[in-house]
Motif scaffolding. Structure first.
Motif, PDB file in Angstrom:
ATOM      1  N   HIS A   1       0.837  -1.197   0.000  1.00  0.00           N
ATOM      2  CA  HIS A   1       0.000   0.000   0.000  1.00  0.00           C
ATOM      3  C   HIS A   1       0.878   1.255   0.000  1.00  0.00           C
ATOM      4  O   HIS A   1       0.622   2.194  -0.754  1.00  0.00           O
ATOM      5  N   PHE A   2       1.917   1.266   0.832  1.00  0.00           N
ATOM      6  CA  PHE A   2       2.803   2.428   0.894  1.00  0.00           C
ATOM      7  C   PHE A   2       3.551   2.609  -0.424  1.00  0.00           C
ATOM      8  O   PHE A   2       3.681   3.727  -0.935  1.00  0.00           O
ATOM      9  N   SER A   3       4.037   1.501  -0.990  1.00  0.00           N
ATOM     10  CA  SER A   3       4.770   1.572  -2.256  1.00  0.00           C
ATOM     11  C   SER A   3       3.888   2.071  -3.397  1.00  0.00           C
ATOM     12  O   SER A   3       4.305   2.912  -4.201  1.00  0.00           O
TER      13      SER A   3
ATOM     14  N   LEU B   1       2.037   9.012  -6.493  1.00  0.00           N
ATOM     15  CA  LEU B   1       2.610  10.366  -6.434  1.00  0.00           C
ATOM     16  C   LEU B   1       3.535  10.607  -7.630  1.00  0.00           C
ATOM     17  O   LEU B   1       3.450  11.643  -8.300  1.00  0.00           O
ATOM     18  N   PHE B   2       4.380   9.642  -7.935  1.00  0.00           N
ATOM     19  CA  PHE B   2       5.288   9.746  -9.078  1.00  0.00           C
ATOM     20  C   PHE B   2       4.506   9.833 -10.394  1.00  0.00           C
ATOM     21  O   PHE B   2       4.803  10.675 -11.258  1.00  0.00           O
TER      22      PHE B   2
ATOM     23  N   LEU C   1      -5.125  13.244  -5.393  1.00  0.00           N
ATOM     24  CA  LEU C   1      -4.167  12.212  -5.775  1.00  0.00           C
ATOM     25  C   LEU C   1      -2.720  12.606  -5.499  1.00  0.00           C
ATOM     26  O   LEU C   1      -1.804  11.809  -5.692  1.00  0.00           O
ATOM     27  N   VAL C   2      -2.506  13.815  -5.038  1.00  0.00           N
ATOM     28  CA  VAL C   2      -1.221  14.217  -4.474  1.00  0.00           C
ATOM     29  C   VAL C   2      -1.329  14.205  -2.943  1.00  0.00           C
ATOM     30  O   VAL C   2      -0.437  13.727  -2.249  1.00  0.00           O
ATOM     31  N   GLY C   3      -2.452  14.698  -2.418  1.00  0.00           N
ATOM     32  CA  GLY C   3      -2.653  14.761  -0.972  1.00  0.00           C
ATOM     33  C   GLY C   3      -2.737  13.396  -0.316  1.00  0.00           C
ATOM     34  O   GLY C   3      -2.225  13.206   0.799  1.00  0.00           O
ATOM     35  N   LEU C   4      -3.368  12.431  -0.979  1.00  0.00           N
ATOM     36  CA  LEU C   4      -3.469  11.077  -0.415  1.00  0.00           C
ATOM     37  C   LEU C   4      -2.092  10.442  -0.184  1.00  0.00           C
ATOM     38  O   LEU C   4      -1.798  10.004   0.930  1.00  0.00           O
ATOM     39  N   PRO C   5      -1.230  10.379  -1.195  1.00  0.00           N
ATOM     40  CA  PRO C   5       0.083   9.780  -0.952  1.00  0.00           C
ATOM     41  C   PRO C   5       0.919  10.564   0.069  1.00  0.00           C
ATOM     42  O   PRO C   5       1.576   9.967   0.913  1.00  0.00           O
TER      43      PRO C   5
END
Length: 178
Positions: A49-51, A57-58, A98-102
């Protein structure tokens, strides 16, 4: 099919971003809901999940670059200013989420003392020190962002189907993957 966007359709790269991100987000939502109390280290469901969050983000950074060089197709004839504003606003909200979530997820892991990595290849640079209060705030934001993202996805699908079946314009067909 063109690689780049045209005035009336999205190109293959934009479609790959769109549908690829959709599939990744669905998978990510499942991963996030299934690791629960798993440790914040290692490559169990939590590690994946973290990866995947770092990957999102990338991919968003790549997507921003692609979109900057590829204008969005024009709205169909007869689309009002309010509908156009709504469409653009929803897309901006998607980008923020989709930037704030990661980022909020990275803060959770780091504030709990972990070090999120991209599938073990490299660790994400440290943003915060270990602090349970920061982890709790980031977790609240992360959960809220996830729920809002799902609501936005559902709204996006409903509006696309409305355009296709009620307005009978090309909004849905210009993003079809085939």
């Amino acid at each position: 099919m063109s690689v780049k966007n045209t005035s009336n359709s999205y190109g293959s790269v934009a479609k790959l971003f769109h549908w690829g991100m959709f599939l990744i987000i669905v998978g990510q939502y499942w991963l996030g809901g299934n690791f629960k109390d798993e440790a914040y280290e290692g490559m169990g469901l939590a590690g994946y999940h973290f990866s995947v969050g770092i990957l999102i983000l990338f991919l968003m950074l790549l997507r921003f670059g692609w979109r900057a060089k590829n204008p969005v197709p024009e709205m169909p004839e007869g689309t009002g200013k309010f509908q156009t504003l709504g469409a653009h606003s929803l897309h901006i909200l998607f980008y923020i989420l989709l930037v704030g979530l990661p980022l909020s997820g990275i803060v959770i892991v780091q504030a709990k003392g972990g070090s999120p990595s991209l599938f073990g290849l490299f660790n994400f640079p440290k943003l915060v020190e270990k602090a349970e209060s920061s982890a709790e705030l980031a977790a609240t934001m992360h959960g809220t962002f996830a729920k809002v993202t799902i609501a936005c996805i559902l709204l996006h699908i409903i509006v696309a189907l409305f355009h296709h079946f009620v307005k009978k314009d090309n909004v849905l067909s210009r993003m079809k993957p085939w």
